[in-house]
Design a protein around this motif. Structure first.
Motif, short mmCIF file in Angstrom:
data_model
loop_
_atom_site.label_atom_id
_atom_site.label_comp_id
_atom_site.label_asym_id
_atom_site.label_seq_id
_atom_site.Cartn_x
_atom_site.Cartn_y
_atom_site.Cartn_z
N LYS A 86 0.82 -1.21 0.00
CA LYS A 86 0.00 0.00 0.00
C LYS A 86 0.85 1.27 0.00
O LYS A 86 0.40 2.33 -0.44
CB LYS A 86 -0.91 0.01 1.23
CG LYS A 86 -2.00 -1.07 1.20
CD LYS A 86 -2.84 -1.01 2.46
CE LYS A 86 -3.90 -2.10 2.45
NZ LYS A 86 -4.72 -2.07 3.71
N ALA A 87 2.08 1.14 0.50
CA ALA A 87 2.94 2.33 0.63
C ALA A 87 3.69 2.67 -0.66
O ALA A 87 4.20 3.78 -0.80
CB ALA A 87 3.95 2.11 1.75
N ILE A 88 3.76 1.73 -1.60
CA ILE A 88 4.51 1.98 -2.84
C ILE A 88 3.81 3.06 -3.64
O ILE A 88 2.66 2.90 -4.07
CB ILE A 88 4.65 0.70 -3.68
CG1 ILE A 88 5.39 -0.38 -2.89
CG2 ILE A 88 5.41 1.01 -4.98
CD1 ILE A 88 5.45 -1.72 -3.59
N GLN A 89 4.50 4.16 -3.86
CA GLN A 89 3.92 5.30 -4.58
C GLN A 89 4.16 5.21 -6.08
O GLN A 89 3.25 5.39 -6.89
CB GLN A 89 4.50 6.60 -4.03
CG GLN A 89 4.01 7.86 -4.73
CD GLN A 89 4.50 9.11 -4.03
OE1 GLN A 89 4.02 9.49 -2.97
NE2 GLN A 89 5.52 9.74 -4.61
N ASP A 90 5.41 4.97 -6.47
CA ASP A 90 5.73 4.83 -7.88
C ASP A 90 7.10 4.21 -8.06
O ASP A 90 7.83 3.97 -7.09
CB ASP A 90 5.65 6.18 -8.62
CG ASP A 90 6.38 7.29 -7.88
OD1 ASP A 90 7.27 6.99 -7.08
OD2 ASP A 90 6.05 8.47 -8.12
N VAL A 91 7.44 3.95 -9.32
CA VAL A 91 8.71 3.33 -9.69
C VAL A 91 9.41 4.25 -10.69
O VAL A 91 8.78 4.76 -11.63
CB VAL A 91 8.49 1.94 -10.30
CG1 VAL A 91 9.82 1.33 -10.77
CG2 VAL A 91 7.80 1.01 -9.30
N HIS A 92 10.71 4.47 -10.48
CA HIS A 92 11.49 5.32 -11.38
C HIS A 92 12.65 4.50 -11.94
O HIS A 92 13.40 3.87 -11.19
CB HIS A 92 12.03 6.54 -10.63
CG HIS A 92 10.96 7.44 -10.12
ND1 HIS A 92 10.52 8.55 -10.81
CD2 HIS A 92 10.22 7.39 -8.98
CE1 HIS A 92 9.56 9.15 -10.12
NE2 HIS A 92 9.36 8.46 -9.00
N LEU A 93 12.78 4.50 -13.27
CA LEU A 93 13.81 3.72 -13.94
C LEU A 93 14.70 4.65 -14.76
O LEU A 93 14.21 5.39 -15.61
CB LEU A 93 13.18 2.66 -14.84
CG LEU A 93 12.21 1.70 -14.12
CD1 LEU A 93 11.50 0.82 -15.14
CD2 LEU A 93 12.93 0.87 -13.09
N VAL A 94 16.00 4.61 -14.49
CA VAL A 94 16.96 5.41 -15.24
C VAL A 94 17.48 4.56 -16.38
O VAL A 94 18.23 3.61 -16.17
CB VAL A 94 18.11 5.89 -14.35
CG1 VAL A 94 19.15 6.65 -15.18
CG2 VAL A 94 17.58 6.78 -13.22
N GLU A 95 17.02 4.85 -17.59
CA GLU A 95 17.34 4.05 -18.76
C GLU A 95 17.36 4.94 -20.00
O GLU A 95 16.39 5.65 -20.28
CB GLU A 95 16.31 2.94 -18.95
CG GLU A 95 16.50 2.07 -20.16
CD GLU A 95 17.84 1.36 -20.11
OE1 GLU A 95 18.71 1.72 -20.94
OE2 GLU A 95 18.03 0.48 -19.26
N THR A 96 18.46 4.93 -20.76
CA THR A 96 18.57 5.76 -21.95
C THR A 96 18.18 5.03 -23.23
O THR A 96 17.91 5.67 -24.25
CB THR A 96 20.01 6.29 -22.11
OG1 THR A 96 20.91 5.18 -22.20
CG2 THR A 96 20.40 7.15 -20.91
N SER A 97 18.13 3.71 -23.19
CA SER A 97 17.83 2.93 -24.39
C SER A 97 16.32 2.77 -24.57
O SER A 97 15.64 2.21 -23.71
CB SER A 97 18.48 1.54 -24.29
OG SER A 97 17.97 0.67 -25.28
#
Length: 380
Positions: A86-97
Motif C-alpha cells: 500500500k505504501a509503494i507510490q511509484d517506480v522510477h527507472l533510469v534508462e537511456t535505451s
C-alpha cells in the motif's frame, strides 16, 4: 565508451538486434540466474524502510534496469507485505535505451497493474526530484550500472599526472607524447575500412583535476596507471543526496570491483568472450571494474556507507539457503529442484560471482544505526 554503449541508434544498449543478456547474449546477470537474488535484495530494502517506522510512502528507483528482471522481483517481494504494498507510490527507472525501455515496460506491466502504481523513465538520475525525500522513502538500486560508465585513464609520470588518450596510429598530433609501449588495436567501420589506434600521453586539464579527486591517488608511484570516472563520482553523490537525511532512504550498489583503485581492468565482451574493445564498437559490452572506495568518498557528505561486502556474504546472510530450499521443495520435479540449487550456488561461488561482485549499502548520514539494523553489513 559512452558513445559505443549509449548512442541512440548505434549504441550497444540501443540496438534491438544486440541480444545483450542471457545465454544468447554477451553476459548473464545475477537476477537472470535466480529469482532469489532479487527477492533478497527486496527483503533488505524492505527491512530498511521498516526500521524508520513505515510512516511514509516509498518509491523504488533503479539505475540501468536491463530487462526489468531485478525490479520485477523486488516489487513482487515487496507486494507480499500488505503495509508495504500500500505504501509503494511509484517506480522510477533510469534508462537511456528506448529498446530496453520497451522490454522493461512489458516485463513490469503485470506487477504495476496489480499494485496500481505508475512507472516513470528518466535519462538520468538528476531528473528525479530530490526535494521529495521529505515526503517519500527512496529505495535506490544500481546493479551492474557503474561498471558501464565512461572513465579516464591516467598515468603518473615524472612530469606529473597525464591522461592516456586514444589516437589514430598514423595521425598522432604533436601535442601528444606516445607511450613507451603503445597499445595498438584495429577497428573496422560499416564500410569495411580498417583504422589502427594507439594510446598516447597528454597533459590535459582533467588529468590534474581527477588525480587530485582522491587522497589515495597521491600515494601511487611514478609509472602507475589509474582508471577514474568523474561520472561515477557524480552519480554516487546524487544517490547519497536521494537517501541522505535521517530517514530519507537507502541504496544498494552491486557491481564487480573492490574497495581500491584499478589501472588495467577495461575490457569488452561479445558472446561471453573477451574481445578487443576497438574491434567492433557498438556491438560488444564495454566494462571496467568499480572502485568502491571512490564511490564511498563521493557519497560521504550525505550518506553512511555500509560495506562493501562480497555478494556471497550478503546473500548468505540474507537467508539464501533457506529460501532456495523452500523453492526446491515446491519444484514439480527433481530436475527443477536441482536447477534451482545450482543457480543459487553460482551466485555465491567464491571462485567467481560470489567474490567478484560486491554489495555497497548507503543510508542517511544522520541515521543512527546498529549492526542488527543494517544486517548483513557490519558497522565499524
Amino acid at each position: 565508451m559512452q558513445m559505443c554503449l549509449s548512442h541512440p541508434t548505434h549504441g550497444y544498449y540501443a540496438n534491438p538486434y544486440n541480444p545483450i543478456f542471457g545465454a544468447r547474449g554477451d553476459f548473464i546477470t545475477s537476477p537472470e540466474i535466480s529469482q532469489v537474488f532479487g527477492e533478497l535484495v527486496g527483503v533488505w530494502l524492505l527491512s530498511q524502510w521498516m526500521q524508520v517506522g513505515q510512516a511514509r510512502k516509498l518509491r523504488l528507483i533503479e539505475l540501468g534496469p536491463g530487462r526489468g528482471t531485478l525490479v520485477d522481483d523486488i516489487l513482487r517481494t515487496l507486494s507480499r507485505f500488505p503495509a508495504c504494498a500500500k505504501a509503494i507510490q511509484d517506480v522510477h527507472l533510469v534508462e537511456t535505451s528506448e529498446a530496453l525501455r520497451s522490454v522493461q515496460e512489458a516485463k513490469l506491466r503485470p506487477i504495476l497493474s496489480r499494485l496500481d502504481v505508475a512507472a516513470h523513465w528518466h535519462d538520468g538520475l538528476d531528473r528525479i526530484d530530490v526535494s521529495a525525500q521529505n515526503e517519500v522513502y527512496s529505495m535506490v538500486v544500481a546493479h551492474e550500472f557503474f561498471d558501464a560508465l565512461p572513465f579516464h585513464l591516467l598515468q603518473h609520470t615524472s612530469d606529473g599526472w597525464k591522461e592516456i588518450l586514444i589516437a589514430s596510429a598514423d595521425n598522432t598530433n604533436n601535442q601528444a607524447q606516445s607511450t613507451d609501449n603503445p597499445a595498438e588495436s584495429t577497428a573496422q567501420d560499416s564500410a569495411g575500412k580498417q583504422t589502427r589506434f594507439q594510446t598516447v600521453l597528454a597533459a590535459t586539464p582533467l588529468s590534474k583535476v581527477l588525480a587530485a579527486s582522491s587522497p589515495r591517488f597521491d600515494k601511487l608511484p611514478v609509472g602507475a596507471t589509474l582508471e577514474v570516472s568523474p561520472v561515477a563520482w557524480s552519480i554516487a553523490r546524487q544517490i547519497a543526496q536521494l537517501v541522505g537525511g535521517k530517514n530519507a532512504g537507502c541504496a544498494l550498489i552491486i557491481d564487480y570491483g573492490a574497495e581500491h583503485l584499478f589501472g588495467n581492468s577495461f575490457r569488452a565482451f561479445k558472446n561471453h568472450r573477451h574481445v578487443d574493445p576497438f574491434s567492433i564498437p557498438g556491438e560488444c559490452d564495454l566494462t571496467v571494474n568499480v572502485d568502491f572506495a571512490y564511490l564511498k568518498e563521493a557519497a560521504s557528505d550525505a550518506a553512511q556507507a555500509l560495506g562493501p561486502i562480497p555478494q556471497a556474504d550478503f546473500l548468505t546472510g540474507m537467508g539464501l539457503e533457506q529460501r532456495v530450499e523452500v523453492l526446491a521443495r515446491a519444484a514439480q520435479s527433481e530436475e527443477r529442484a536441482d536447477s534451482i540449487r545450482q543457480a543459487a550456488r553460482r551466485l555465491v561461488d567464491r571462485s567467481s560471482m560470489g567474490e567478484q561482485y560486491k554489495m555497497l549499502g548507503l543510508v542517511g548520514k544522520d541515521r543512527e544505526i546498529r549492526t542488527d539494523t543494517v544486517w548483513p553489513f557490519a558497522t565499524s
